[in-house]
Design a protein around this motif. Structure first.
Motif, PDB file in Angstrom:
ATOM      1  N   ILE A   1      47.460  50.808  42.834  1.00  0.00           N
ATOM      2  CA  ILE A   1      45.891  50.959  42.794  1.00  0.00           C
ATOM      3  C   ILE A   1      45.566  52.287  43.620  1.00  0.00           C
ATOM      4  CG2 ILE A   1      43.563  50.489  42.158  1.00  0.00           C
ATOM      5  CD1 ILE A   1      44.505  47.523  41.006  1.00  0.00           C
TER       6      ILE A   1
ATOM      7  N   THR B   1      45.373  52.533  35.513  1.00  0.00           N
ATOM      8  CA  THR B   1      45.339  51.204  36.831  1.00  0.00           C
ATOM      9  C   THR B   1      45.501  50.348  36.093  1.00  0.00           C
ATOM     10  OG1 THR B   1      42.995  52.374  38.310  1.00  0.00           O
ATOM     11  CG2 THR B   1      42.776  50.379  38.169  1.00  0.00           C
TER      12      THR B   1
ATOM     13  N   SER C   1      39.167  50.402  41.118  1.00  0.00           N
ATOM     14  CA  SER C   1      39.950  50.679  41.865  1.00  0.00           C
ATOM     15  C   SER C   1      39.991  51.483  43.295  1.00  0.00           C
ATOM     16  CB  SER C   1      40.480  52.093  41.232  1.00  0.00           C
ATOM     17  OG  SER C   1      39.774  52.626  40.747  1.00  0.00           O
TER      18      SER C   1
END
Length: 162
Positions: free
Chosen positions: A77, A140, A16
């Motif tokens: 993200i 995420t 991420s």
């Protein structure tokens, strides 16, 4: 939580961060605490996690390609990273101040109870940072499809077994 799950979560966080930073050409340099309170160190070539697993910066991009993330997933993200980044940074700055205070207290003449109290504050702040990171990873995770999660797990397990 087994070490493989922690490493999966740490690696997901690295992905991420990579996605969020890749759009701006920034270097990936996470510094985080592991379940054993060992730090991960970033070098120009790699990210070393728990002194056991080395993940090169090229690997997150390869994994992203293997997971076939959509532009929408990448954007989400990136947004998650942005939402948590400042909160974590603020707590890390406070942590550094507390660590310095504790260090000063250890060489000073402070009463033992004051030192214990300061240490408890440090432990609580580390837990808060860990909780924020975990929440970021969970957010995420929610962006990935079940198939992407399974594929991610298989990719990570194969890399960890090498």
């Amino acid at each position: 939580m087994p070490i493989i799950q922690w490493q999966c979560l740490l690696f997901l966080a690295a992905i991420s961060i990579f996605i969020a930073n890749s759009r701006f050409g920034l270097a990936v340099s996470p510094l985080s605490f592991s379940p054993n309170n060992q730090r991960s160190y970033s070098t120009p070539e790699s990210i070393i996690v728990d002194h056991q697993v080395t993940v090169t910066k090229q690997q997150p991009q390869a994994i992203i390609q293997q997971l076939n993330l959509t532009d929408e997933q990448r954007q989400k993200i990136k947004l998650i990273h942005h939402q948590y980044k400042q909160q974590i940074l603020n707590k890390k700055n406070k942590l550094a101040r507390l660590q310095q205070q504790l260090s000063d207290m250890m060489v000073g003449t402070e009463p033992v109870e004051s030192i214990r109290t300061k240490n408890q504050q440090l432990v609580a702040l580390r837990e808060e940072i860990g909780a924020l990171r975990f929440e970021s990873m969970l957010a995420t995770r929610e962006i990935l499809t079940p198939q992407q999660r399974q594929k991610f797990r298989k990719i990570l397990e194969s890399r960890l077994s090498r």
